[in-house]
Design a protein around this motif. Structure first.
Motif, short mmCIF file in Angstrom:
data_model
loop_
_atom_site.label_atom_id
_atom_site.label_comp_id
_atom_site.label_asym_id
_atom_site.label_seq_id
_atom_site.Cartn_x
_atom_site.Cartn_y
_atom_site.Cartn_z
N LEU A 35 -2.96 -27.93 9.27
CA LEU A 35 -2.06 -28.73 8.45
C LEU A 35 -1.73 -28.03 7.13
CD1 LEU A 35 -3.50 -32.32 9.02
CD2 LEU A 35 -1.46 -31.30 10.04
N ARG A 36 -2.76 -27.49 6.49
CA ARG A 36 -2.52 -26.79 5.22
C ARG A 36 -1.64 -25.57 5.44
NH1 ARG A 36 -2.71 -21.92 3.28
NH2 ARG A 36 -4.35 -21.59 4.82
N ASN A 508 -14.47 -23.40 8.46
CA ASN A 508 -15.33 -23.68 9.62
C ASN A 508 -14.54 -23.87 10.91
OD1 ASN A 508 -17.77 -23.39 8.36
ND2 ASN A 508 -18.13 -25.58 8.05
N THR A 509 -13.26 -24.21 10.76
CA THR A 509 -12.44 -24.33 11.97
C THR A 509 -12.20 -22.98 12.64
OG1 THR A 509 -10.48 -24.19 10.54
CG2 THR A 509 -11.24 -26.38 11.15
N LEU A 510 -12.38 -21.89 11.89
CA LEU A 510 -12.19 -20.55 12.47
C LEU A 510 -13.37 -20.14 13.35
CD1 LEU A 510 -10.80 -18.62 9.37
CD2 LEU A 510 -9.51 -19.62 11.25
N ILE A 535 -4.98 -14.09 9.46
CA ILE A 535 -4.91 -13.32 8.22
C ILE A 535 -4.46 -14.19 7.05
CG2 ILE A 535 -3.88 -11.31 7.10
CD1 ILE A 535 -5.87 -10.64 9.28
N ASP A 536 -3.55 -15.12 7.30
CA ASP A 536 -3.11 -16.02 6.23
C ASP A 536 -4.25 -16.91 5.73
OD1 ASP A 536 -0.63 -14.96 6.34
OD2 ASP A 536 0.33 -16.64 7.36
N VAL A 537 -5.04 -17.43 6.65
CA VAL A 537 -6.16 -18.28 6.24
C VAL A 537 -7.21 -17.46 5.49
CG1 VAL A 537 -8.04 -19.73 7.07
CG2 VAL A 537 -5.78 -19.93 8.09
N ILE A 542 -9.74 -16.03 0.32
CA ILE A 542 -10.11 -15.00 -0.64
C ILE A 542 -9.51 -15.29 -2.02
CG2 ILE A 542 -9.75 -12.55 -1.19
CD1 ILE A 542 -9.86 -12.12 1.92
N ARG A 543 -8.28 -15.79 -2.03
CA ARG A 543 -7.61 -16.01 -3.31
C ARG A 543 -8.07 -17.27 -4.02
NH1 ARG A 543 -1.89 -14.48 -0.44
NH2 ARG A 543 -1.84 -12.26 -1.02
#
Length: 754
Positions: A35-36, A508-510, A535-537, A542-543
């Motif tokens: 969703l995010r 945690n979904t990853l 990569i986006d997640v 990281i940011r």
């Protein structure tokens, strides 16, 4: 009409995000975290939606603050700030509302006040110099050359090939390379120029023409315009009383020069243009070498291009090899040879040409004088090294002093001039076992830095953890160790998810999604999903993951039954399990079996431990019992419990006698303690396993001692001060300003929310 539809769509997405935080999506648990990502993708496809999304997020934040829905605040605030960094423009009123809300968070406890203060400072700078946050992020993440902002960042992803399948590793390598394909320094500099112009000039900026002109420019001219833009933005961002109108005027001059250098083209489309935020510079590594982490960090701080030859760097790396920390820790004790010069350095004092030296300068006199034999590099003062290490310790328990300890003759000015221009973001993929390897590598790195400071004054270290567990796992080499379940393998991830709901929903979904996407049949749509989503997640984590959760690293001292074998020291961060080995004597086998039947299973052990009381004080206790083993867990089952203590579960063997004979039952005792020493009272030995890793098993152990691992720099400084202390106090000098325990910080979005 279109704005109304877009606003309704975004509002529905935000409300779905809030329901996800409440756990009201049981039917879509496998799609949590999407969703995010989809919400931010909507603003990427239509930059005009950024303002709509920001207004909705501000309203929801204000509503959450009034209604005391605090678990909404940090996720909504992170989403809002990520939108603000990428947005083409915001109104001054919207900046003011966000800034006022962040100031309200200062009255709340941690982590709300910490995050609110950080974002308030960023907003104050962004409000005066629009685009400065985007510009700094791209410059540092892509390591672009910039004198006004010389900071550099790099992301290191470490995966253990023994824990992840080859398919998952190959998929991650492919996605990482694909993400870097369109991120050349030239394109990133163009992004910075266009974003700064569009944010500052707003409707007066023809972004389409600007992009077309920059594409036709040679790289040298793009670099020239890039330096001008960065200087203008940083100049405004660093001014105390900066004027936004002057900032716009500076960029307008650069903008006019760029457009005037090209002929007028076709009519440009109206509206805001999408200027992407490139993903960070990511490198993927298979963790095969124990010193691989340290070597990669050294090469990042001192790349090969800065050395004369690769051999020079190899020699430098060899010089950093750490020796065992000895108690003396004296400086170099080599004899210094020098030479007594009789040359004053003044030309008129030189003897005439052809004149012999004075007669007193005979061979005997020269031999008696000091001689010079090869230069010896001056070794830094221990206080200088400790000052570096003290500055690097910002974790819990650090005491700061208003005084600066100096030593006569030490060059403290050169120390203060050093800045940490490099930031290494270490991302580990796997389960609790890779965190055990990370703790080992971190402990080794701190020991290296204690003996020879190199990375500490130059490098910021940030650690991130993404749990990844596959369906098929390898088995333990022996049957006595059953493979833990997947829930036990991800205790740290579970703890972080309970402490930080935003970490639970996004990271945690990853855990199962990465293996699922990696093993999908190869197709264009599959690559499209993986290349963007994973990569986006990771980039988002990281940011925006700026709050660390510090885990105590524990030291283990192991004594073996073989006297000729030296005791071993190791560390763990999640769990240590102790099991009693089966005793097979060579003689009197029948008597031994009868004795075992009478005494029951297990072995007689003694445990001396320091118990944790409610008053947070320790109490020394001891117990003798018969046990089949014990488990020491450093990760508490509840996020409200203290992270800096051990939960020890001892399986006790209880004998009972009745008419039918003797019988045995088992009871598990739980004790919270700081440290413990377990010893075997009979001839039976233990088998140890650290961090659930079958590669870290110790056999034939008779004694094991566990205590919080001390910071190596603290140990060294305490040893130095104890040698010259008359009273024998431990915490004297610099030691009392340094953290005692070694903590492993794992970054999350919110830390621990109480």
């Amino acid at each position: 009409m279109e704005n109304t539809e877009a606003e309704s769509d975004i509002l529905r997405s935000v409300h779905a995000l809030l329901r996800e935080l409440d756990g009201h999506h049981p039917a879509f648990q496998n799609e949590r975290g999407m969703l995010r990502w989809t919400l931010h993708k909507k603003t990427d496809r239509n930059p005009g939606n950024s303002t709509i999304l920001a207004k909705i997020l501000v309203k929801e934040l204000e509503r959450a603050e009034r209604g005391d829905y605090r678990h909404y605040i940090i996720p909504l605030l992170h989403t809002l700030m990520y939108t603000l960094i990428k947005a083409p423009c915001f109104s001054d009123d919207l900046y003011g509302r966000i800034y006022d809300f962040c100031k309200k968070l200062l009255t709340l406890p941690k982590p709300y006040c910490t995050i609110g203060l950080d974002y308030a400072c960023r907003l104050k700078t962004e409000r005066v110099a629009p685009g400065v946050l985007y510009q700094r992020m791209v410059i540092s993440e892509q390591s672009l050359r910039s004198d006004p902002y010389p900071y550099q960042e790099k992301v290191f992803i470490f995966a253990d090939p023994d824990l992840l399948s080859k398919a998952v590793c190959n998929a991650l390598v492919t996605d990482t390379k694909a993400a870097q394909m369109y991120q050349s320094p030239r394109s990133c500099m163009c992004y910075v120029i266009m974003h700064a112009m569009q944010v500052a000039l707003e409707d007066d900026c023809d972004t389409y023409s600007l992009q077309r002109i920059l594409q036709d420019k040679p790289t040298e001219e793009i670099e020239h315009f890039f330096r001008q833009v960065v200087t203008a933005v940083e100049c405004t961002g660093n001014e105390i009383n900066a004027d936004r109108s002057q900032h716009v005027e500076r960029l307008k001059k650069v903008y006019d020069v760029v457009l005037s250098s090209s002929e007028a083209g076709d009519t440009s489309p109206e509206g805001l243009q999408d200027i992407p935020l490139p993903n960070p510079n990511i490198s993927f590594h298979l963790w095969t070498d124990e010193d691989q982490l340290w070597k990669e960090l050294v090469l990042f701080v001192r790349p090969l291009s800065q050395t004369c030859e690769q051999d020079c760097l190899s020699q430098e790396l060899d010089n950093f090899e750490i020796q065992d920390i000895v108690t003396g820790c004296e400086c170099c004790e080599q004899t210094r040879f020098s030479v007594l010069s009789n040359d004053s350095g003044i030309e008129r004092d030189l003897p005439p040409v052809g004149e012999e030296p004075p007669p007193h300068c005979s061979a005997e006199v020269e031999h008696s004088r000091l001689q010079r034999k090869g230069g010896i590099k001056k070794k830094g003062s221990p206080l200088e090294a400790m000052a570096y290490l003290q500055a690097s310790c910002n974790g819990p328990g650090v005491k700061h002093s208003g005084k600066m300890h100096t030593k006569s003759g030490s060059n403290m000015e050169s120390m203060s001039s050093l800045q940490r221009l490099h930031t290494a973001r270490i991302v580990v993929l796997g389960d609790d076992r890779i965190l055990g390897r990370l703790a080992q590598a971190f402990h080794s790195l701190r020991k290296r830095e204690t003996r020879r400071v190199f990375l500490t004054p130059r490098l910021n270290l940030q650690f991130y953890y993404i749990p990844v567990v596959e369906g098929q796992q390898s088995t333990w080499p022996t049957e006595e160790h059953a493979m833990p379940s997947q829930i036990q393998l991800c205790e740290v991830a579970g703890y972080l998810g309970r402490a930080d709901p935003w970490y639970e929903n996004n990271i945690n979904t990853l855990c199962h999604m990465i293996p699922k996407l990696a093993t999908m049949p190869s197709s264009p749509s599959k690559h499209l999903v993986t290349n963007t989503f994973i990569i986006d997640v990771m980039s988002y984590y990281i940011r925006m993951g700026i709050q660390p959760v510090c885990f105590q690293v524990y030291s283990v001292k192991i004594v073996f039954s073989d006297i000729a074998r030296e005791p071993t020291e190791d560390v763990f961060v999640t769990e240590l399990s102790v099991k009693v080995q089966d005793y097979n004597p060579t003689r009197d086998l029948v008597l031994a079996r009868k004795k075992t039947m009478l005494e029951g299973p297990g072995a007689d052990i003694t445990a001396k431990y320091r118990k944790v009381l409610l008053s947070s004080r320790g109490k020394e206790l001891g117990v003798s019992l018969r046990s089949t083993g014990l488990v020491m867990k450093a990760i508490p089952p509840d996020e409200a419990e203290d992270l800096l203590c051990l939960n020890v579960y001892i399986t006790e063997v209880i004998k009972t006698s009745n008419l039918s004979g003797r019988s045995f039952s088992f009871m598990t005792n739980k004790i919270r303690m700081h440290s413990i020493k377990v010893s075997s009272m009979d001839q039976k030995t233990f088998t140890l396993c650290l961090d659930k890793d079958f590669r870290r098993i110790y056999r034939n152990v008779v004694s094991v001692e566990v205590s919080p691992c001390l910071e190596p720099s603290y140990c060294l400084q305490k040893t130095r001060t104890m040698q010259f202390s008359l009273h024998g106090s431990e915490d004297v000098g610099l030691a009392k300003y340094m953290p005692k325990s070694l903590l492993l910080p794992i970054n999350t979005f919110a830390g621990i929310i109480q």
